[in-house]
Scaffold this motif. Structure first.
Motif, PDB file in Angstrom:
ATOM      1  N   ILE A  49     -16.720 -69.774 -50.599  1.00  0.00           N
ATOM      2  CA  ILE A  49     -17.118 -71.110 -50.165  1.00  0.00           C
ATOM      3  C   ILE A  49     -17.687 -71.075 -48.745  1.00  0.00           C
ATOM      4  O   ILE A  49     -18.657 -71.768 -48.439  1.00  0.00           O
ATOM      5  CB  ILE A  49     -15.976 -72.145 -50.325  1.00  0.00           C
ATOM      6  N   LEU A  50     -17.093 -70.256 -47.868  1.00  0.00           N
ATOM      7  CA  LEU A  50     -17.652 -70.110 -46.515  1.00  0.00           C
ATOM      8  C   LEU A  50     -19.034 -69.452 -46.563  1.00  0.00           C
ATOM      9  O   LEU A  50     -19.930 -69.814 -45.795  1.00  0.00           O
ATOM     10  CB  LEU A  50     -16.700 -69.327 -45.626  1.00  0.00           C
ATOM     11  N   GLY A  51     -19.203 -68.512 -47.470  1.00  0.00           N
ATOM     12  CA  GLY A  51     -20.523 -67.906 -47.665  1.00  0.00           C
ATOM     13  C   GLY A  51     -21.539 -68.915 -48.160  1.00  0.00           C
ATOM     14  O   GLY A  51     -22.698 -68.895 -47.744  1.00  0.00           O
ATOM     15  N   PHE A  87     -19.330 -63.054 -45.396  1.00  0.00           N
ATOM     16  CA  PHE A  87     -18.452 -63.782 -46.322  1.00  0.00           C
ATOM     17  C   PHE A  87     -18.649 -63.341 -47.765  1.00  0.00           C
ATOM     18  O   PHE A  87     -17.693 -63.253 -48.535  1.00  0.00           O
ATOM     19  CB  PHE A  87     -18.646 -65.290 -46.178  1.00  0.00           C
ATOM     20  N   MET A  88     -19.878 -63.037 -48.149  1.00  0.00           N
ATOM     21  CA  MET A  88     -20.112 -62.548 -49.513  1.00  0.00           C
ATOM     22  C   MET A  88     -19.460 -61.179 -49.712  1.00  0.00           C
ATOM     23  O   MET A  88     -18.862 -60.919 -50.752  1.00  0.00           O
ATOM     24  CB  MET A  88     -21.608 -62.466 -49.813  1.00  0.00           C
ATOM     25  N   MET A 140     -28.842 -69.130 -53.754  1.00  0.00           N
ATOM     26  CA  MET A 140     -27.700 -68.286 -53.371  1.00  0.00           C
ATOM     27  C   MET A 140     -26.457 -69.140 -53.133  1.00  0.00           C
ATOM     28  O   MET A 140     -25.348 -68.764 -53.526  1.00  0.00           O
ATOM     29  CB  MET A 140     -28.034 -67.486 -52.115  1.00  0.00           C
ATOM     30  N   MET A 141     -26.615 -70.300 -52.524  1.00  0.00           N
ATOM     31  CA  MET A 141     -25.496 -71.193 -52.281  1.00  0.00           C
ATOM     32  C   MET A 141     -24.901 -71.670 -53.611  1.00  0.00           C
ATOM     33  O   MET A 141     -23.690 -71.684 -53.797  1.00  0.00           O
ATOM     34  CB  MET A 141     -25.917 -72.397 -51.449  1.00  0.00           C
ATOM     35  N   THR A 199     -19.273 -69.141 -58.202  1.00  0.00           N
ATOM     36  CA  THR A 199     -18.328 -68.027 -58.130  1.00  0.00           C
ATOM     37  C   THR A 199     -16.990 -68.483 -57.554  1.00  0.00           C
ATOM     38  O   THR A 199     -15.928 -68.070 -58.021  1.00  0.00           O
ATOM     39  CB  THR A 199     -18.910 -66.881 -57.289  1.00  0.00           C
ATOM     40  N   CYS A 200     -17.025 -69.339 -56.553  1.00  0.00           N
ATOM     41  CA  CYS A 200     -15.804 -69.876 -55.952  1.00  0.00           C
ATOM     42  C   CYS A 200     -14.975 -70.623 -56.990  1.00  0.00           C
ATOM     43  O   CYS A 200     -13.763 -70.434 -57.081  1.00  0.00           O
ATOM     44  CB  CYS A 200     -16.156 -70.795 -54.789  1.00  0.00           C
ATOM     45  N   PHE A 201     -15.619 -71.461 -57.790  1.00  0.00           N
ATOM     46  CA  PHE A 201     -14.886 -72.221 -58.804  1.00  0.00           C
ATOM     47  C   PHE A 201     -14.321 -71.318 -59.896  1.00  0.00           C
ATOM     48  O   PHE A 201     -13.215 -71.532 -60.367  1.00  0.00           O
ATOM     49  CB  PHE A 201     -15.773 -73.311 -59.409  1.00  0.00           C
TER      50      PHE A 201
END
Length: 156
Positions: free
Chosen positions: A12-14, A43-44, A99-100, A106-108
């Motif tokens: 999420i920070l990424g 971050f990634m 990318m975001m 991916t975070c979810f």
């Protein structure tokens, strides 16, 4: 901080850094762009590195090996196809937003995984059901322990 929180927060920070890079890419000085790009990469990479800690606690070796091979093949196909879609004339903001979006997705997905922090290896999702006492998996696979054979070439 557990495995899920570490991995999800890194992604999420990424994604936030990607969004900032996409929105501000044309209005900030080069040093600011480099700093944001560094943060995106940091971050990634942190999220991906936490995957290497997390997956052995979730999956047995044979499934991890198959998954790693499939991901490697998909990455190679993606690397050969992406240059046809991401061209030099494409706006950096568009690339950053894609990318975001992938990072948020991916975070979810990571947030849906079970927490393994503080558990012994193997008990995170399957407990003792993964292997039976003779070293064979319930799927009928052979044991990976090469010390049990007679030492002939057929046993390896």
């Amino acid at each position: 901080l557990g495995r899920v929180a570490t991995q999800s927060s890194a992604f999420i920070l990424g994604s936030i850094a990607c969004a900032l890079l996409a929105v501000m890419s044309e209005s900030i000085p080069r040093a600011g762009m480099v700093t944001l790009a560094f943060l995106v990469r940091f971050f990634m990479l942190a999220g991906n590195c936490s995957t290497w800690v997390f997956t052995p606690e979730l999956l047995p070796t044979d499934i991890r090996a198959t998954g790693t091979s499939a991901a490697n093949a998909a990455g190679r196909v993606g690397a050969s196809v992406v240059p046809y879609f991401v061209t030099p004339g494409m706006a950096p903001s568009s690339i950053g937003m894609v990318m975001m979006g992938m990072s948020v997705f991916t975070c979810f997905v990571c947030a849906l995984l079970p927490e393994t922090s503080g558990r012994a290896l193997g008990e995170a999702t399957h407990g003792d059901d993964r292997m039976v006492k003779d070293g064979r998996s319930k799927a009928g696979g052979k044991s990976n322990d090469v010390t049990k054979g007679s030492g002939s070439k057929g046993d390896l």
